[in-house]
Design a protein around this motif. Structure first.
Motif, PDB file in Angstrom:
ATOM      1  N   LEU A  14     -24.120  55.605  25.913  1.00 40.92           N
ATOM      2  CA  LEU A  14     -24.413  55.353  26.932  1.00 40.92           C
ATOM      3  C   LEU A  14     -24.523  56.090  28.262  1.00 40.92           C
ATOM      4  N   LEU A  15     -24.287  57.398  28.030  1.00 41.28           N
ATOM      5  CA  LEU A  15     -23.931  58.168  29.363  1.00 41.28           C
ATOM      6  C   LEU A  15     -26.136  58.526  29.467  1.00 41.28           C
ATOM      7  N   GLN A  16     -26.698  58.169  28.726  1.00 37.43           N
ATOM      8  CA  GLN A  16     -27.995  57.963  28.953  1.00 37.43           C
ATOM      9  C   GLN A  16     -28.584  57.102  29.274  1.00 37.43           C
ATOM     10  N   VAL A  17     -28.486  55.617  29.098  1.00 39.59           N
ATOM     11  CA  VAL A  17     -28.783  54.561  29.606  1.00 39.59           C
ATOM     12  C   VAL A  17     -27.529  54.366  31.240  1.00 39.59           C
TER      13      VAL A  17
ATOM     14  N   ALA B 138     -18.962  48.260  44.114  1.00 39.51           N
ATOM     15  CA  ALA B 138     -18.418  49.843  44.558  1.00 39.51           C
ATOM     16  C   ALA B 138     -19.903  50.400  45.518  1.00 39.51           C
ATOM     17  N   PHE B 139     -21.184  49.508  44.822  1.00 39.48           N
ATOM     18  CA  PHE B 139     -22.668  49.659  45.328  1.00 39.48           C
ATOM     19  C   PHE B 139     -23.361  49.017  46.316  1.00 39.48           C
ATOM     20  N   GLY B 140     -22.602  47.770  46.194  1.00 38.01           N
ATOM     21  CA  GLY B 140     -23.746  46.740  46.414  1.00 38.01           C
ATOM     22  C   GLY B 140     -25.060  46.017  45.852  1.00 38.01           C
ATOM     23  N   ILE B 141     -24.734  47.144  44.680  1.00 40.00           N
ATOM     24  CA  ILE B 141     -26.025  46.671  44.122  1.00 40.00           C
ATOM     25  C   ILE B 141     -26.605  44.861  43.442  1.00 40.00           C
ATOM     26  N   ASP B 142     -28.102  45.054  43.176  1.00 37.31           N
ATOM     27  CA  ASP B 142     -28.196  43.553  43.622  1.00 37.31           C
ATOM     28  C   ASP B 142     -27.531  42.344  41.807  1.00 37.31           C
ATOM     29  N   GLU B 143     -27.199  41.659  42.284  1.00 34.06           N
ATOM     30  CA  GLU B 143     -27.136  40.555  41.125  1.00 34.06           C
ATOM     31  C   GLU B 143     -28.952  41.014  39.967  1.00 34.06           C
ATOM     32  N   LYS B 144     -30.265  40.872  40.741  1.00 33.49           N
ATOM     33  CA  LYS B 144     -31.141  40.364  39.592  1.00 33.49           C
ATOM     34  C   LYS B 144     -31.061  41.460  39.356  1.00 33.49           C
ATOM     35  N   TYR B 145     -30.409  43.137  39.391  1.00 36.36           N
ATOM     36  CA  TYR B 145     -30.939  44.133  38.211  1.00 36.36           C
ATOM     37  C   TYR B 145     -29.857  44.329  37.213  1.00 36.36           C
ATOM     38  N   ARG B 146     -28.924  42.823  36.654  1.00 36.33           N
ATOM     39  CA  ARG B 146     -27.725  42.663  35.608  1.00 36.33           C
ATOM     40  C   ARG B 146     -28.886  43.065  34.277  1.00 36.33           C
ATOM     41  N   ASP B 147     -29.913  41.680  34.484  1.00 37.15           N
ATOM     42  CA  ASP B 147     -31.221  41.958  33.242  1.00 37.15           C
ATOM     43  C   ASP B 147     -31.587  43.684  33.100  1.00 37.15           C
ATOM     44  N   ASN B 148     -31.716  44.022  33.785  1.00 35.46           N
ATOM     45  CA  ASN B 148     -32.575  45.239  33.594  1.00 35.46           C
ATOM     46  C   ASN B 148     -31.437  46.564  32.703  1.00 35.46           C
ATOM     47  N   PHE B 149     -30.368  46.414  33.839  1.00 33.12           N
ATOM     48  CA  PHE B 149     -29.226  46.750  33.375  1.00 33.12           C
ATOM     49  C   PHE B 149     -29.300  46.517  31.543  1.00 33.12           C
ATOM     50  N   ASN B 150     -28.625  45.186  31.449  1.00 25.71           N
ATOM     51  CA  ASN B 150     -28.935  45.215  29.727  1.00 25.71           C
ATOM     52  C   ASN B 150     -29.540  44.824  28.835  1.00 25.71           C
ATOM     53  N   ARG B 151     -31.300  45.173  29.414  1.00 30.90           N
ATOM     54  CA  ARG B 151     -32.327  45.240  28.903  1.00 30.90           C
ATOM     55  C   ARG B 151     -32.857  46.666  28.408  1.00 30.90           C
ATOM     56  N   LEU B 152     -31.667  47.580  29.071  1.00 30.22           N
ATOM     57  CA  LEU B 152     -32.109  49.258  28.633  1.00 30.22           C
ATOM     58  C   LEU B 152     -31.332  49.523  27.514  1.00 30.22           C
ATOM     59  N   HIS B 153     -30.312  49.451  27.789  1.00 29.32           N
ATOM     60  CA  HIS B 153     -28.766  48.806  26.343  1.00 29.32           C
ATOM     61  C   HIS B 153     -30.211  48.744  24.920  1.00 29.32           C
ATOM     62  N   THR B 154     -31.268  48.196  24.834  1.00 27.89           N
ATOM     63  CA  THR B 154     -32.059  47.233  23.781  1.00 27.89           C
ATOM     64  C   THR B 154     -33.236  48.511  24.038  1.00 27.89           C
TER      65      THR B 154
END
Length: 204
Positions: A29-32, A75-91
């Protein structure tokens, strides 16, 4: 601390969970989070990757992985559109560093193979993510001896609990199987108290 020599020789197969049993899940997870943080800095210019990495690490160690994207977003104002990128990285993440087995677990696995017994990995996580972890683990040559089963594929399709399915596949009796898991992953198994069971803490 137990070793393979302490185990009953009647066992013909050993069932292991994956996360926090064979390796520390945080190593994945920390590498993700590291990869995602660098992606955000490269794409948006801010926040600085090191700041976001530190935030993810502290948030994970304090709260775990649940809801961690929302914490970073707030905390950082990250755009919601990046949620998919975040989830996809786990795979799909290609990790900078291989995942390493706990040293005592590696020795246990090696001893099992030398004794010509079966090693089964049974995982209750999303198969796509768990496959990615398995593919990026340093198995030290053990990968060719592993049999991997996914609870989410066995139970819905076959209407069998996973342990019953494995026993049937390997033509084994319950007393010939030892489950090695953790408190977090006990729920993967049906009635572990009625089976031969050891907590991974006995080995590491």
């Amino acid at each position: 601390m137990l070793t393979y020599r302490d185990l009953n020789p009647k066992y013909k197969a050993f069932v292991f969970s994956l996360d926090n049993v064979l390796y520390p899940e945080q190593d994945y997870l920390l590498q993700v989070y590291y990869l995602f943080s660098n992606f955000i800095e490269f794409t948006e210019g801010s926040p600085v990757a090191t700041d976001l990495i530190d935030f993810f690490k502290n948030a994970y160690l304090k709260h775990g992985s649940e809801g961690i994207f929302d914490r970073a977003k707030d905390a950082f104002g990250i755009d919601e559109k990046y949620r998919d990128n975040f989830n996809r990285l786990h795979t799909t993440a290609r990790l900078p560093l291989k995942l390493l087995l706990y040293p005592n677990v590696l020795k246990l696995l090696q001893d099992i193979i030398v004794d010509r017994k079966e090693i089964i990995i049974l995982t209750n996580g999303l198969p796509e993510i768990q496959i990615n972890k398995i593919m990026q683990t340093e198995w030290n040559g053990l990968e060719k001896y592993l049999k991997v089963y996914y609870v989410k594929e066995i139970v819905p399709e076959l209407e069998l609990d996973a342990i019953s399915y494995i026993l049937k596949q390997l033509n084994l009796k319950e007393h010939e199987l030892l489950i090695i898991s953790s408190e977090e992953t006990d729920k993967e198994f049906t009635n572990p108290i009625t089976l031969n069971y050891l907590n991974i803490s006995e080995f590491i």
